[in-house]
Design a protein around this motif. Structure first.
Motif, short mmCIF file in Angstrom:
data_model
loop_
_atom_site.label_atom_id
_atom_site.label_comp_id
_atom_site.label_asym_id
_atom_site.label_seq_id
_atom_site.Cartn_x
_atom_site.Cartn_y
_atom_site.Cartn_z
N ALA A 65 0.84 -1.20 0.00
CA ALA A 65 0.00 0.00 0.00
C ALA A 65 0.87 1.25 0.00
O ALA A 65 0.54 2.25 -0.66
CB ALA A 65 -0.92 -0.01 1.22
N LEU A 66 1.99 1.22 0.72
CA LEU A 66 2.89 2.37 0.74
C LEU A 66 3.58 2.55 -0.60
O LEU A 66 3.81 3.69 -1.05
CB LEU A 66 3.93 2.21 1.86
N ASP A 67 3.92 1.46 -1.27
CA ASP A 67 4.48 1.56 -2.63
C ASP A 67 3.51 2.28 -3.55
O ASP A 67 3.90 3.16 -4.34
CB ASP A 67 4.76 0.17 -3.20
N ILE A 68 2.24 1.91 -3.48
CA ILE A 68 1.24 2.55 -4.33
C ILE A 68 1.14 4.03 -4.01
O ILE A 68 1.08 4.89 -4.91
CB ILE A 68 -0.13 1.85 -4.17
N LEU A 69 1.16 4.36 -2.72
CA LEU A 69 1.09 5.75 -2.30
C LEU A 69 2.24 6.57 -2.88
O LEU A 69 2.07 7.73 -3.26
CB LEU A 69 1.13 5.81 -0.77
N ARG A 70 3.43 5.95 -2.97
CA ARG A 70 4.63 6.67 -3.37
C ARG A 70 4.89 6.68 -4.87
O ARG A 70 5.51 7.63 -5.38
CB ARG A 70 5.85 6.04 -2.67
N TYR A 71 4.46 5.66 -5.59
CA TYR A 71 4.89 5.52 -6.97
C TYR A 71 3.77 5.68 -8.01
O TYR A 71 4.04 5.67 -9.20
CB TYR A 71 5.57 4.17 -7.18
N HIS A 192 -7.89 8.28 3.79
CA HIS A 192 -8.63 8.39 2.54
C HIS A 192 -7.73 8.13 1.34
O HIS A 192 -8.06 8.53 0.21
CB HIS A 192 -9.27 9.78 2.44
N SER A 193 -6.60 7.48 1.59
CA SER A 193 -5.63 7.14 0.55
C SER A 193 -5.06 8.36 -0.17
O SER A 193 -4.71 8.31 -1.34
CB SER A 193 -6.22 6.17 -0.48
N PHE A 501 -3.44 -0.77 -10.11
CA PHE A 501 -4.76 -0.43 -10.63
C PHE A 501 -5.86 -0.85 -9.65
O PHE A 501 -6.84 -0.14 -9.44
CB PHE A 501 -4.96 -1.09 -11.99
N GLU A 502 -5.67 -2.01 -9.05
CA GLU A 502 -6.64 -2.52 -8.08
C GLU A 502 -6.61 -1.71 -6.78
O GLU A 502 -7.61 -1.60 -6.09
CB GLU A 502 -6.34 -3.99 -7.78
N GLY A 503 -5.44 -1.15 -6.47
CA GLY A 503 -5.30 -0.44 -5.19
C GLY A 503 -5.20 -1.39 -4.02
O GLY A 503 -5.62 -1.07 -2.90
N ARG A 504 -4.61 -2.52 -4.24
CA ARG A 504 -4.60 -3.58 -3.24
C ARG A 504 -3.96 -3.12 -1.92
O ARG A 504 -2.88 -2.53 -1.93
CB ARG A 504 -3.87 -4.81 -3.77
N GLY A 505 -4.64 -3.38 -0.83
CA GLY A 505 -4.10 -3.05 0.49
C GLY A 505 -4.29 -1.61 0.89
O GLY A 505 -3.87 -1.20 1.97
N VAL A 509 -9.15 1.13 -3.09
CA VAL A 509 -9.66 0.09 -3.98
C VAL A 509 -10.79 0.68 -4.80
O VAL A 509 -11.71 1.30 -4.28
CB VAL A 509 -10.14 -1.12 -3.16
N GLY A 510 -10.68 0.51 -6.11
CA GLY A 510 -11.69 1.07 -6.99
C GLY A 510 -11.34 2.43 -7.55
O GLY A 510 -12.16 3.05 -8.24
N GLN A 511 -10.12 2.93 -7.30
CA GLN A 511 -9.73 4.24 -7.80
C GLN A 511 -8.91 4.17 -9.07
O GLN A 511 -8.67 5.19 -9.70
CB GLN A 511 -8.95 5.01 -6.73
N GLY A 512 -8.43 3.01 -9.45
CA GLY A 512 -7.72 2.89 -10.71
C GLY A 512 -6.36 3.56 -10.74
O GLY A 512 -6.08 4.35 -11.64
N ASN A 513 -5.51 3.27 -9.77
CA ASN A 513 -4.18 3.88 -9.74
C ASN A 513 -3.30 3.39 -10.88
O ASN A 513 -3.41 2.24 -11.32
CB ASN A 513 -3.49 3.57 -8.41
N LYS A 514 -2.40 4.26 -11.31
CA LYS A 514 -1.45 3.95 -12.38
C LYS A 514 -0.04 4.20 -11.87
O LYS A 514 0.20 5.12 -11.10
CB LYS A 514 -1.73 4.85 -13.59
N ILE A 515 0.90 3.36 -12.30
CA ILE A 515 2.31 3.59 -11.96
C ILE A 515 2.73 4.85 -12.70
O ILE A 515 3.00 4.83 -13.90
CB ILE A 515 3.20 2.41 -12.36
#
Length: 556
Positions: A65-71, A192-193, A501-505, A509-515
């Motif tokens: 989850a922190l990786d997604i937040l940062r990247y 709230h991510s 994309f899934e926002g796992r963890g 979830v459901g926001q469609g994140n992109k690297i």
């Protein structure tokens, strides 16, 4: 032979880029939400010997989850003048008759008027009320904001050690609870991510001569004082310890808008990066380009090498774009400036695509706005100003999403909300500042697209690997190859993009994140892969192709 190989690799990259782009914008399928998730199997690691270039064990794990937040791509705004005051944004935070326009001017005037304890209470109340729950809901649901750039000052850190022998020493008690307030805000946003990039906006002595350095001294006294430089490093170390102990932040920005050609600036960056890396080398470090982006690009590419001698933080560049301050910009029409904005960040051209060969570089646009001078507006012709403002914001949004790892509008909070052409609230609400396409996909479609990606995975992998092998069999039939690395990298890249994309963890979830910070993510994965030797480039190119193939399948 090496030159021929590089040329062939470049041609192959163009070929695979073209293939990926041909699969954009698929029609979403409508099966039920998948009950299972694809397994994370990057392929069996193999041992390769080339002299001393022996593969090491892989440490790759699913993106956290922190990786997604940062990247992910950072679509956001600056909080603005809350923890580092500027009078033009918050005149209400200054008493009548205050002689200056900076944080120091405000706290000095209030203490003289009402005393230390009353000033402390006044400042703490302002901090606690700066961002409401309704504000966060708007950021999340309406603005689709992923990240806040949060300007703070060295005086906001806890304990008297950070203000000792500085102009803020007499007021240390006023700021005793500032850091606790900052931590609370970070946690509320994180729930709230929404990530927070902590920006050391005000350094002791001032990294530039402006009021947002904390004082009205009119000098950049940070760079020529060893004591100030040392204190700046201690500030970075303190934040790094907090981050390594569970404070989930996007990164640490060491300085805001450093003066052009500041004395031994890059030496100080080296010291900061080393200090933070010794505490936690996973924390992204952001450095100011000091209004010289090409020089900062060269610096970062040398810092972000694939195989450093010791664990080292990823280093990103903060650059700012304004068209409201120079005589040259006053002579331009709004239409000319809109065209200019759509072509920014060309300094990165030719610098990306192979961290093994060149190192990695990533830029963040830490500040931008929709403000032009009245001289420019007078040359607008018959086009309504509101239309041109929207075009200007749209051009910047599109360009930064294409070429940067994120962009932060200046600014969000001020007395005169919603802020006009300086206001994120105003410009996001009008549609001038746009979130990226992936952030606007309806939640119900996210699950459908994930299911589509599961079904298309093997088909896309076989096509990518076959294209890679066929190309090299034709281009260099007698050249040794280790194509298993390409397949291995592809699997990691596709699954990484899936998890983002899934926002796992996350709560996203459901926001469609992109690297969005692609070069930094590839650098991280290359380092974690443990791979060594002359064919790691195949793994890197497979990783990139896997990410692109996933994005092509879901249409982002």
């Amino acid at each position: 032979m090496k030159g021929l190989l590089k040329k062939a690799k470049a041609e192959f990259d163009k070929l695979t880029d073209s293939d990926s782009q041909s699969h954009q914008q698929p029609q979403p399928q409508l099966p039920p939400r998948p009950s299972g998730k694809p397994s994370y199997s990057p392929g069996q690691q193999q041992t390769h010997y080339r002299g001393m270039d022996q593969d090491q064990p892989s440490t790759i794990r699913e993106p956290s989850a922190l990786d997604i937040l940062r990247y992910r791509y950072h679509h956001g705004t600056n909080l603005g003048s809350v923890y580092v005051l500027e009078r033009w944004l918050f005149p209400s935070r200054f008493p009548d008759g205050a002689s200056g326009s900076s944080e120091l001017a405000a706290v000095t005037a209030w203490v003289e008027r009402i005393g230390v304890e009353a000033t402390k209470a006044k400042f703490e109340e302002a901090w606690s009320n700066a961002v409401t729950d309704e504000d966060i809901q708007w950021l999340t649901n309406e603005a689709k904001c992923t990240t806040i750039r949060l300007p703070i000052g060295y005086f906001d850190l806890p304990g008297t050690e950070f203000t000792r022998s500085t102009p803020f020493e007499p007021f240390a008690q006023v700021y005793a609870a500032a850091w606790a307030s900052i931590r609370t805000l970070i946690s509320r946003l994180r729930a709230h991510s929404i990530g927070v990039l902590l920006d050391l906006h005000a350094l002791p002595g001032g990294a530039n001569a402006q009021e947002h350095s904390g004082t009205n001294s009119g000098t950049a006294g940070f760079w020529n004082s060893q004591g100030n430089r040392d204190l700046g490093i201690r500030c970075c170390e303190f934040i790094a310890v907090e981050a390594s102990s569970g404070l989930d932040i996007v990164g640490i920005q060491t300085v805001n808008e450093a003066e052009w050609e500041s004395e031994r600036m890059y030496e100080w960056y080296d010291d900061c990066i080393a200090a933070i890396s010794a505490i936690d080398p996973s924390i992204p470090v952001i450095v100011s380009d000091a209004w010289n982006l090409p020089k900062a690009v060269d610096y970062c590419m040398k810092k972000n090498i694939a195989y450093p001698s010791r664990p080292t933080c990823p280093v990103l560049i903060d650059t700012h774009y304004y068209w409201a301050f120079t005589d040259a910009d006053k002579r331009k029409t709004p239409q000319q400036i809109i065209q200019e904005a759509s072509k920014k960040l060309t300094e990165l051209d030719g610098k990306e695509g192979s961290v093994l060969d060149r190192g990695a570089v990533q830029a963040l646009v830490g500040e931008y706005s929709c403000v032009l001078t009245e001289d420019s507006w007078s040359k607008a012709g018959d086009t309504p100003r509101a239309d041109l403002v929207r075009q200007f914001g749209n051009a910047q949004s599109r360009r930064y999403q294409l070429r940067a790892g994120g962009a932060f509008f200046w600014t969000w909070k001020m007395d005169w909300m919603p802020g006009g052409e300086w206001g994120f609230k105003a410009q996001a609400s009008s549609g001038a500042i746009m979130p990226s396409v992936n952030a606007t996909i309806p939640e119900r479609d996210i699950y459908n697209l994930l299911e589509r990606a599961r079904h298309r995975r093997d088909e896309r992998m076989y096509a990518a690997v076959d294209q890679h092998v066929s190309y090299w069999d034709h281009t260099a039939p007698n050249m040794p190859a280790e194509h298993w690395r390409y397949e291995n990298g592809w699997k990691v890249g596709y699954q990484d993009a899936y998890v983002f994309f899934e926002g796992r963890g996350t709560q996203a979830v459901g926001q469609g994140n992109k690297i969005g910070n692609m070069e930094m993510w590839v650098l991280k994965r290359v380092r974690e892969s443990g791979m060594r030797g002359g064919f790691v480039w195949e793994w890197e190119q497979g990783l990139r192709r896997g990410i692109r193939d996933f994005e092509g399948v879901v249409g982002i």
